[in-house]
Design a protein around this motif. Structure first.
Motif, short mmCIF file in Angstrom:
data_model
loop_
_atom_site.label_atom_id
_atom_site.label_comp_id
_atom_site.label_asym_id
_atom_site.label_seq_id
_atom_site.Cartn_x
_atom_site.Cartn_y
_atom_site.Cartn_z
N ASP A 262 -26.72 5.90 4.44
CA ASP A 262 -27.42 5.02 3.50
C ASP A 262 -28.06 3.85 4.24
O ASP A 262 -29.13 3.36 3.83
N VAL B 189 -29.44 3.91 7.18
CA VAL B 189 -30.69 4.38 7.77
C VAL B 189 -31.82 4.26 6.75
O VAL B 189 -32.90 3.72 7.04
N ALA B 190 -31.58 4.79 5.55
CA ALA B 190 -32.60 4.73 4.51
C ALA B 190 -32.90 3.28 4.13
O ALA B 190 -34.06 2.92 3.86
N ILE C 187 -35.36 1.51 6.66
CA ILE C 187 -36.75 1.92 6.45
C ILE C 187 -37.29 1.35 5.14
O ILE C 187 -38.43 0.90 5.06
N ALA C 188 -36.44 1.35 4.11
CA ALA C 188 -36.85 0.84 2.80
C ALA C 188 -37.16 -0.65 2.86
O ALA C 188 -37.96 -1.16 2.06
N CYS D 149 -25.02 -2.96 4.18
CA CYS D 149 -24.69 -1.55 3.94
C CYS D 149 -23.27 -1.20 4.38
O CYS D 149 -22.86 -0.04 4.29
N PRO E 159 -34.77 14.75 4.16
CA PRO E 159 -35.11 13.38 3.76
C PRO E 159 -34.00 12.43 4.21
O PRO E 159 -32.81 12.77 4.16
N ARG E 160 -34.38 11.24 4.65
CA ARG E 160 -33.38 10.28 5.18
C ARG E 160 -32.26 10.01 4.18
O ARG E 160 -31.10 9.86 4.58
N LYS E 161 -32.58 9.99 2.91
CA LYS E 161 -31.56 9.65 1.90
C LYS E 161 -30.49 10.73 1.78
O LYS E 161 -29.46 10.51 1.14
N ARG E 162 -30.71 11.92 2.40
CA ARG E 162 -29.74 13.01 2.29
C ARG E 162 -28.88 13.15 3.56
O ARG E 162 -28.18 14.15 3.71
N ASP F 168 -36.25 9.56 11.32
CA ASP F 168 -37.17 10.51 10.70
C ASP F 168 -36.44 11.74 10.15
O ASP F 168 -37.06 12.77 9.88
N GLY F 169 -35.12 11.64 10.01
CA GLY F 169 -34.36 12.71 9.36
C GLY F 169 -34.23 13.98 10.16
O GLY F 169 -34.01 15.06 9.59
#
Length: 500
Positions: free
Chosen positions: A250, A252-253, A256-257, A317, A360-363, A390-391
């Motif tokens: 989380d 990581v996402a 980027i977010a 986080c 996807p990064r969120k996964r 970049d996942g």
């Protein structure tokens, strides 16, 4: 009366006759020392970095000039002989595995840097130049070549073009395709061909992105013009520890977010961290379930501001510890661990298979949990390292290739990782290529119609199908057979995905 030859004996005899024909033809365009065809000379070429699969080439050509490359291709095309181009052999998907009735075209002798233009920030290099050698050569000008795969001390720029290689800094600086201006080489018929150019735009179709990542199926690369970037004034790296892999994923996402694009953003799980620390002693936190390496580069002011913002996000986080490199030596020490993840894994297992998919990064946390369940299912260990920004996943499945059952379970384990990645909205490869390793899994991601479109591009460049045949693009029959196998194994969890 002599007994009739068995089918194996007939095949062996036919291969020997074919080899003699090809060798005789190639010796007309190559010196004796530039052609290998005895068993002991060709065995070293039977695989690339994916050692689980091997084949012995009929012969190995080692040209020393572009004229010889052209002559080899013309000779093979006239005789309908398959050609597999090979660089340093560091690829991890079997892309350079030989064809048993073909010629392996080794381009290792093309190792010269032809021109450096510090004002245009470009370098013209032969295909056999090592990735790291480019940065070493342009360092006096305050420049470097950005893509930095973990094998950069050995891998060649021609191989990087074939696989569209990335590296730990690809999040900010891009993959090979974003850092190459022009590729020169030959078609399968031996005709000179160029892709791209040094201008901002070139006439005609933009085919440079087609050849970069084409895995030696469209043309043979001999020369590459690369972009160079200025060395940053400063770079610092954060090592952040997490007591839970989901928190790390989380994070990581979240980075980027927050609108931050780090120079590098990598993730390692606990087992991988332990293997690496025992090997290179990078001062990693062995109590962490996962660690993140987050790098910032630029001016001192930019780095200070970005490090502060990233640290704030990571703490929010749930990071249990944050260490910021105090100097260049410690920064390189942090990265030495990440770049030695593969050899560290090799120290603790007879063999490993390094997978390569994207999600996807969120996964990120979801795929780690899924892989953990697969470890139990297949009774094999898996160490995980990610180009997390970049996942791009690199799970390393540990096994013993001398045990056929372990080998079979490893293949199934890897296939399920790829199938699950696609189910989560990802792809079957990020930067290692398809080769032979993932050709079946292409059936999961692409429909028969999509695969046929890729074959159409292949036929446009190579109508006889002689360049690196049997790799990358699966046939309709192969997809159908693979689909039946997945159904029998109970491995298809998402019937809407495989389109056989």
């Amino acid at each position: 009366m002599n007994a009739p030859l068995t089918s194996d004996q007939q095949n062996t005899l036919a291969r020997a006759e074919r080899q003699a024909q090809v060798v005789q033809a190639l010796l007309k365009v190559l010196p004796q020392h530039a052609l290998l065809y005895s068993l002991e000379d060709t065995v070293p070429y039977e695989c690339d970095g994916l050692t689980a699969y091997r084949a012995r080439p009929m012969c190995v050509a080692l040209p020393e000039t572009v004229d010889q490359v052209q002559a080899v291709l013309k000779t093979c095309h006239a005789l309908d002989v398959p050609v597999v181009a090979r660089g340093a052999g560091t690829g991890l998907s079997g892309g350079a595995m030989p064809h048993t009735l073909g010629v392996t075209l080794s381009l290792a002798k093309f190792n010269q840097i032809l021109n450096i233009d510090p004002f245009a920030r470009t370098a013209v290099v032969q295909c056999g130049v090592r990735n790291l050698a480019i940065s070493e050569a342009v360092s006096p000008y305050g420049l470097y070549y950005a893509p930095d795969p973990s094998s950069q001390i050995a891998c060649t720029i021609g191989g990087n073009v074939a696989e569209n290689s990335g590296g730990v800094h690809c999040l900010k600086y891009g993959l090979t395709v974003h850092n190459v201006l022009k590729v020169k080489g030959f078609t399968v018929e031996g005709e000179p061909i160029e892709f791209g150019g040094e201008a901002l735009d070139t006439p005609g179709l933009d085919l440079l992105p087609v050849v970069v990542g084409s895995e030696g199926m469209l043309a043979v690369t001999t020369e590459v013009t690369v972009k160079l970037v200025p060395k940053p004034q400063l770079a610092r790296c954060i090592m952040a520890s997490f007591d839970d892999v989901r928190k790390a994923g989380d994070a990581v996402a979240a980075v980027i977010a927050a609108g931050i694009i780090p120079a590098g953003l990598e993730m390692m799980d606990g087992p991988m961290t332990a293997a690496v620390e025992d090997f290179v002693h990078a001062d990693y936190d062995l109590s962490a379930a996962a660690i993140l390496l987050c790098e910032s580069d630029g001016t001192p002011e930019e780095v200070e501001e970005e490090i502060g913002r990233m640290s704030e996000v990571l703490r929010h986080c749930g990071a249990t510890a944050i260490t910021v490199s105090r100097d260049e030596a410690q920064r390189l020490k942090f990265w030495s661990g990440r770049k030695n993840a593969f050899p560290a894994s090799g120290r603790i297992s007879p063999d490993y298979m390094c997978m390569d998919s994207t999600i996807p990064r969120k996964r990120l946390a979801d795929i780690l949990e899924a892989i953990s369940e697969m470890e139990k299912k297949y009774q094999l260990r898996c160490l995980n390292v990610f180009h997390a920004g970049d996942g791009n996943l690199h799970p390393l499945i540990l096994f013993d290739a001398n045990d056929p059952d372990q080998m079979h379970r490893c293949e199934q384990f890897g296939a399920e990782i790829l199938e699950t990645s696609v189910a989560m909205g990802g792809t079957v490869t990020g930067e290692h290529g398809v080769g032979i390793e993932k050709v079946n899994s292409m059936c999961v991601q692409f429909s028969a119609e999509e695969n046929e479109q890729m074959f159409g591009v292949k036929r446009a460049f190579d109508s006889k199908g002689l360049l690196n045949p049997g790799k990358v693009i699966p046939t309709l029959h192969r997809c159908a057979e693979y689909g039946k196998m997945l159904v029998r194994a109970g491995q298809i969890k998402h019937p809407d995905l495989p389109r056989f």
